[in-house]
Design an enzyme around this catalytic site. Sequence first.
Site: not given
Ligand SMILES: Cc1cc2nc3c(=O)[nH]c(=O)nc-3n(C[C@H](O)[C@H](O)[C@H](O)COP(=O)(O)O)c2cc1C
Lengths: 293, 254
Positions: A11, A62, A120, A207
Site C-alpha cells: 500500500s 499523510g 499509519c 526501505g
Molecule cells: C510513500 C509511501 C506511502 C505509503 N502509504 C501507505 C498507506 O497509504 N497505507 C499503508 O497501510 N501503508 C502505507 N505505506 C507503508 C508501506 O505499505 C509499507 O508498510 C512500508 O513502506 C514498509 O515496506 P517497504 O520497506 O517495503 O517500503 C507507505 C509507504 C511509503 C513509502
Amino acid sequence: MTLKNPIIGASGTFGYGIEYEKFFPLESIGGFVTKGLSLRPRNGNPAPRIREVPCGLINSIGLENIGIDAFVRHVLPRLEGADTAVIVNIFGSTVDEYVELAGKLDRFRRIDGIELNISCPNVKAGGAEFGKDPLVVRSVTAKVREATDKTLIVKLSPMVTSIADIALAAQDAGADAVSIANTYPAAAFDLRSGRPFLGAKTGGLSGPAIKPLTLKLVYDTYGRIGIPIIGVGGVTTVEDVVEYALAGANAVQVGTASFINPGTADMLVRELAQYLAGRGIRRFSSLVGTAKK
Amino acid sequence: MILIHSGAVVAVDMLGQNYVLLSVWVESIPRFSPGQFMMVRLSEGYDPLLLRPFSILDAHEGVYRFLIKVVGKGTRAVRGFRYGRKVLLTGPFGNGFPGAARHGTIIVAGGAGIASVFSLVQRLHERGIAYELLYGARTEAELVLSDLLRPYDPIISTDDGSRGHYGRLTDVLAKRIKGKKAVFACGPLPMLAAVADLSLRHTIECYVSIEARMACGFGVCLGCTIIDGAGNTRRVCRDGPVFNARDIVLPGVC
Ligand SMILES: Cc1cc2nc3c(=O)[nH]c(=O)nc-3n(C[C@H](O)[C@H](O)[C@H](O)COP(=O)(O)O)c2cc1C
Ligand SMILES: Cc1cc2nc3c(=O)[nH]c(=O)nc-3n(C[C@H](O)[C@H](O)[C@H](O)COP(=O)(O)OP(=O)(O)OC[C@H]3O[C@@H](n4cnc5c(N)ncnc54)[C@H](O)[C@@H]3O)c2cc1C
Ligand code: FES
C-alpha cells in the site's frame, strides 16, 4: 482469497494498481494493495513529503487519496480484467468510518480483500493510535469483520510492546491474516535551516534499513498465531523474500523497492521460482517459519 | 513502450566545475516530448536509495544525454562514472511542453534549467519555427551549455555582467516579451515566479517546468504533490513537471 504467488505490491507504493500496467502485466504478481482509502478524498501533508536517509526513505504523505467513491467508480472497473488479487487498504479516523468503508467495499466482486490500516504514523487521528492497544485492535477488527465477508487483513504498527499480542487480538476478532508491519516513526533535520526536513516534521521510515527490525517482528509473531503473516519491510531482493519466509511470513509485500525499480515485484516472482527450483524446493510454504523450528 | 531501461555510460564530460554531461546508451530510445524527464539510478547499493529525476537533454542514435549539476550525494557520484558502467533508467515520464510548434515562442532558461528546454529548442530549430532563446545564470561560469547552444543563437545574460547582458533574465525578457505567443521557462523558482508574473501581465500564455522531491517519478508515491491554484492536488511527476503558470501557485505571484 488464495494468491497465485507470495509477492504483493504494498500500500502507498503501488498506486491503485493501474499505474503499474505499463511496467508489467499485473497478473504476474500474487496481488497488490491499494493506496490507503478514506471516506472522503484527502490532500495529505505539506511538502516536502519525502526525505532519503542511507538505505531508507522517510515519508510523510499523510494518506493523500482519491476517496473510496472515486476508487470504486473510476478505478475498480479498470481492474476488471486483471487476474490478480486486489486488496483495498482502508483508513478511518473513527471506528465507524472503518466499518462504513468496509461495508461500501463489500459489494464489489472485484475486490478480494481489505487491509485495515491501523498503523499509519502520518496522521493525527486514527492511524497508529488504533494499533497500539490489543483491546482497541480487537474491537475495530471485530466491528469491521461484521461488515464484510471479504478476506480481512489487519496491518500492524511496529511500534508496540508485544506485536504477537496485537496479532492475537486481530486473530481473535476474526482477521484472516496480518501484515507486519507499517513504517517506523522517524525524523531528520536540516543543519542549514535548523528545522525538520519534512513539511509534517516527522514521518515513517521504510526501505532496506528497516528489514532486520521487521523480520524480528515477524519472527516474534510466528507460532503465536494460526493465521497467515504477510511480511512487509525492506523487501528488495529474492533473498529478502526467502528470509521473511524463514522468519515466518507466508507472503511478502514489496514497497519502497518498487521506487528503485518499478519492475521489482514482477522480477521477484520470476527469481523466486528460479530460486526454489534451483534448490529443489517444491513449495514456498515449506520454508515458512523454518528458522524457528 | 518500454519504460525500464538498462543503460551503459558512454561518456562523462565535465562542463566547468559543477556540471556533468552524462551520455547513456540504451537499447531502444523511446519517443519523448521536450520537457519530459527520466529517473536515473546513480548508486549501485542502497545509498542513495532512490533514482534521481533529470530532464532529457536530448536523445540521438541510442544515446540519452543529461546535463547534471553536482549538488549532493547522488550527483557527486556521477563525476566518477566510467565508460561502460551500467545504469538503470526509468521513463520518460511527465507531460512535456505543449503546443510547441508555434511561431513566436520565447524560451527562458536559467542555469541548469536549460536542460529541460534544450530539446525543445532543437526541435523548433529543425522545423524552422521562429523562437527566441534567453539563457542566463548568475555568472559566466554557470553558462555551461553555451557551446552546444551556439547554433540556436541564444540571448545570453548574467547577473554579474561577466557575459552577455548585464542583469537578470527577467529584465531581458521584459524587453522582448511584447507580441510573443507563448513563454516556456525552466529555472530556479524565484525566476519562474518572475517570468510567470511578467507573462500573465502581458496576457501571454506561460508554461513553467518545476521541480519537486520525487521518490517514484510515475505517480504512485505522492511525494511530489503540490496544491494548485484551485486547491486541488497535482503530482509534479505526472501532471507536470510542465504546468500552465495560471494553474499553479508560484511564490510571489498572485
Ligand atoms: C510513500 C509511501 C506511502 C505509503 N502509504 C501507505 C498507506 O497509504 N497505507 C499503508 O497501510 N501503508 C502505507 N505505506 C507503508 C508501506 O505499505 C509499507 O508498510 C512500508 O513502506 C514498509 O515496506 P517497504 O520497506 O517495503 O517500503 C507507505 C509507504 C511509503 C513509502
Ligand atoms: C522533473 C525534474 C527534472 C530535473 N532535471 C534536472 C536536470 O536536467 N539537471 C539537473 O542537474 N538537475 C535536475 N533536477 C534536479 C535533480 O533531480 C536534483 O538536483 C538531484 O536529484 C539531486 O540529487 P543528489 O543526490 O545529488 O542531491 P541530494 O543529496 O539528494 O540533495 C542535495 C541538494 O539538492 C536538492 N535537491 C535534491 N533533490 C531535488 C529535486 N528533486 N529537486 C530539486 N532539488 C533537489 C536538495 O534540496 C539538496 O539541497 C530535476 C528535478 C526534477 C524534479
Ligand atoms: S514522484 Fe512519486 S508521485 Fe510523483
